[in-house]
Structure formats: C-alpha cells, structure tokens
Design a protein around this motif. Structure first.
Motif, PDB file in Angstrom:
ATOM      1  N   ASN A 128      47.413 -19.084  27.794  1.00  0.00           N
ATOM      2  CA  ASN A 128      46.812 -17.793  28.562  1.00  0.00           C
ATOM      3  C   ASN A 128      46.203 -16.800  27.646  1.00  0.00           C
ATOM      4  OD1 ASN A 128      47.481 -19.022  30.983  1.00  0.00           O
ATOM      5  ND2 ASN A 128      49.552 -18.028  31.318  1.00  0.00           N
ATOM      6  N   ALA A 129      46.784 -16.542  26.628  1.00  0.00           N
ATOM      7  CA  ALA A 129      46.428 -15.754  25.680  1.00  0.00           C
ATOM      8  C   ALA A 129      44.986 -16.275  25.048  1.00  0.00           C
ATOM      9  CB  ALA A 129      47.162 -15.417  24.624  1.00  0.00           C
ATOM     10  N   LYS A 130      45.099 -17.225  24.736  1.00  0.00           N
ATOM     11  CA  LYS A 130      43.539 -17.762  24.001  1.00  0.00           C
ATOM     12  C   LYS A 130      42.496 -17.728  25.382  1.00  0.00           C
ATOM     13  CE  LYS A 130      45.431 -21.074  20.720  1.00  0.00           C
ATOM     14  NZ  LYS A 130      45.655 -22.573  20.540  1.00  0.00           N
ATOM     15  N   ARG A 131      42.771 -18.055  26.646  1.00  0.00           N
ATOM     16  CA  ARG A 131      41.850 -17.958  27.776  1.00  0.00           C
ATOM     17  C   ARG A 131      41.455 -16.429  27.709  1.00  0.00           C
ATOM     18  NH1 ARG A 131      42.706 -16.807  32.842  1.00  0.00           N
ATOM     19  NH2 ARG A 131      44.833 -17.020  32.626  1.00  0.00           N
ATOM     20  N   LEU A 132      42.525 -15.607  27.807  1.00  0.00           N
ATOM     21  CA  LEU A 132      42.089 -14.269  28.178  1.00  0.00           C
ATOM     22  C   LEU A 132      41.152 -13.498  27.147  1.00  0.00           C
ATOM     23  CD1 LEU A 132      45.427 -12.716  29.457  1.00  0.00           C
ATOM     24  CD2 LEU A 132      43.449 -13.348  30.571  1.00  0.00           C
ATOM     25  N   ALA A 133      41.491 -14.206  25.519  1.00  0.00           N
ATOM     26  CA  ALA A 133      40.775 -13.572  24.517  1.00  0.00           C
ATOM     27  C   ALA A 133      39.389 -14.043  24.657  1.00  0.00           C
ATOM     28  CB  ALA A 133      41.303 -14.191  23.341  1.00  0.00           C
ATOM     29  N   GLU A 135      37.856 -15.039  27.516  1.00  0.00           N
ATOM     30  CA  GLU A 135      37.107 -14.375  28.486  1.00  0.00           C
ATOM     31  C   GLU A 135      36.585 -13.151  28.099  1.00  0.00           C
ATOM     32  OE1 GLU A 135      39.760 -14.400  32.123  1.00  0.00           O
ATOM     33  OE2 GLU A 135      39.220 -16.637  32.152  1.00  0.00           O
ATOM     34  N   LYS A 136      37.364 -12.350  27.180  1.00  0.00           N
ATOM     35  CA  LYS A 136      36.947 -11.189  26.760  1.00  0.00           C
ATOM     36  C   LYS A 136      35.898 -11.129  25.739  1.00  0.00           C
ATOM     37  CE  LYS A 136      39.093  -7.119  24.680  1.00  0.00           C
ATOM     38  NZ  LYS A 136      40.441  -6.383  23.847  1.00  0.00           N
TER      39      LYS A 136
END
Length: 232
Positions: A128-133, A135-136
């Motif tokens: 999830n952290a990789k996905r959010l980074a 997307e950001k």
C-alpha cells in the motif's frame, strides 16, 4: 551370510548341470531325459539362516559396515525390535544443538499463525505504501505537465529562432565579404574566418562602448526624490 549361502547353492546347481551336460557320444534324447532326471532329483541343503531372532550388528566387529554403527541405524533397530535391540532409547534423543536446529527449522518453514498474520499485514502495508508513493509521484508529474510542455515548446521556439538568427548572420557575413573582397567566398576559407574574427571584435567593442555610455547617462540623471524635494 545369506548372500554367501545363495552363492554356494548357485555354484552347486551349476556344477550339477555341467556334470550332466550331453557329450558327443550320447544320444540327444537320452541325455535330455537324463538332465531332467538329475534336476528333478536335486535336493539342495537348506540355508542356515536364523530368521527368528533379531539381527543386532556387532559394533566392535570390523566386518560390520559403518552405516550400521550410526545413530540413525540405532533408531531403526529400536523402532523395529524395541527394547530387545539392547539400545538405550535415551541415546536416541537429539542433542541440545540438534534440537535447537530442528526448532529453528520448524519456525522458519512452519511459523505460528500469529507470525504468519503479521507477515501478511506487513507485506500488505508495504504494498500500500508503494502504491500511494507511486500515485503521489504520478499526480505531482501530472501537475507539472503543463509547465513542462510550455517549457519544451519554448525551448523548441528558441532553438528554431537561434538557427534562424545564425543563418541570417551567416548570410550577412557572406554578403559583407562579397562587398569587401568583390567575390563570393567559401565560409571555410581562412580569409573569411579572419574577417569574421575582426567583425566580432568590432561588435564587442561597440557593445562595450554602448554599455559605458548608458552607465554614464544614468549617473548624470538626478534621482527622483531629490528633484521632488527641491520643487517643494
């Protein structure tokens, strides 16, 4: 021991066959019947094998194979014959180092349910952290996209204008060289390059002189505040 007895029986059987083999002077039919008769009357001695008692190898004997002297074979004997094997079951238990190694291997390959759940949760959080980074980063790049496109177009216009200016300057220099020398010159010739160097030096002097004049004019102009004070 059983192997030696089998080899002995095989040798005796082969010798009997050779003894009753047909000779040239014999009739083939009669010799064949004699062979069958000898085979039918053959009565081998029974094998002297003790299949009732358990087989316990002698560790002190040199004839005993090394693999029958290991702890693994002792566990096999105790599992087959039990206490009649004469093996102390306390010696079959793994040592502290072996037990710790087995426990560590068990924890590595078959961890507890709580540990598995924690590992799954940690992997999910990492994903999830990789996905959010990502997307950001995509959102930030999309926000910069208009400026990037504008800068790219500006660079293209400036590069195009620069080429156009260089082409115009080259044509002007060629025209000036034609006027100065009276004929068209090759832009790669030393005379033309020397002329260009002289023109550049003259232009540099003109720019420096123009800059000095502007500076002098600005120094002679009185400031606006002083003129306003004098008028008052």
């Amino acid at each position: 021991m059983a192997t030696s007895m089998l080899c002995r029986r095989t040798a005796i059987f082969s010798w009997a066959i050779r003894m009753v083999s047909p000779l040239k002077s014999y009739n083939p039919a009669s010799s064949h019947c004699g062979l069958l008769h000898q085979i039918a009357n053959y009565n081998p001695k029974p094998l002297k094998l003790n299949l009732k008692d358990s087989y316990i190898p002698d560790r002190e004997s040199e004839k005993t194979p090394e693999w029958q002297k290991t702890a693994k074979y002792d566990r096999k004997l105790f599992g087959r014959y039990g206490s009649s094997s004469g093996i102390d079951p306390a010696k079959l238990w793994p040592s502290h180092a072996q037990l710790e190694e087995m426990i560590a291997e068990e924890r590595e390959w078959n961890p507890p349910l709580q540990v598995m759940l924690k590992n799954v949760e940690a992997k999910t959080q990492e994903a999830n952290a990789k996905r959010l980074a990502r997307e950001k980063l995509v959102a930030a790049n999309m926000a910069k996209m208009p400026k990037m496109v504008a800068d790219w177009r500006k660079e293209k216009r400036e590069a195009k204008q620069k080429l156009k200016d260089e082409k115009a300057r080259r044509e002007r220099l060629l025209a000036e060289a034609r006027e100065r020398f009276g004929y068209a010159m090759d832009p790669r010739s030393p005379k033309f390059l020397e002329m260009v160097s002289e023109i550049e030096k003259e232009e540099k002097k003109k720019r420096k002189l123009m800059k000095r004049r502007l500076k002098e004019e600005q120094s002679h102009v009185p400031p606006a505040t002083s003129s306003a004070d004098s008028s008052s």
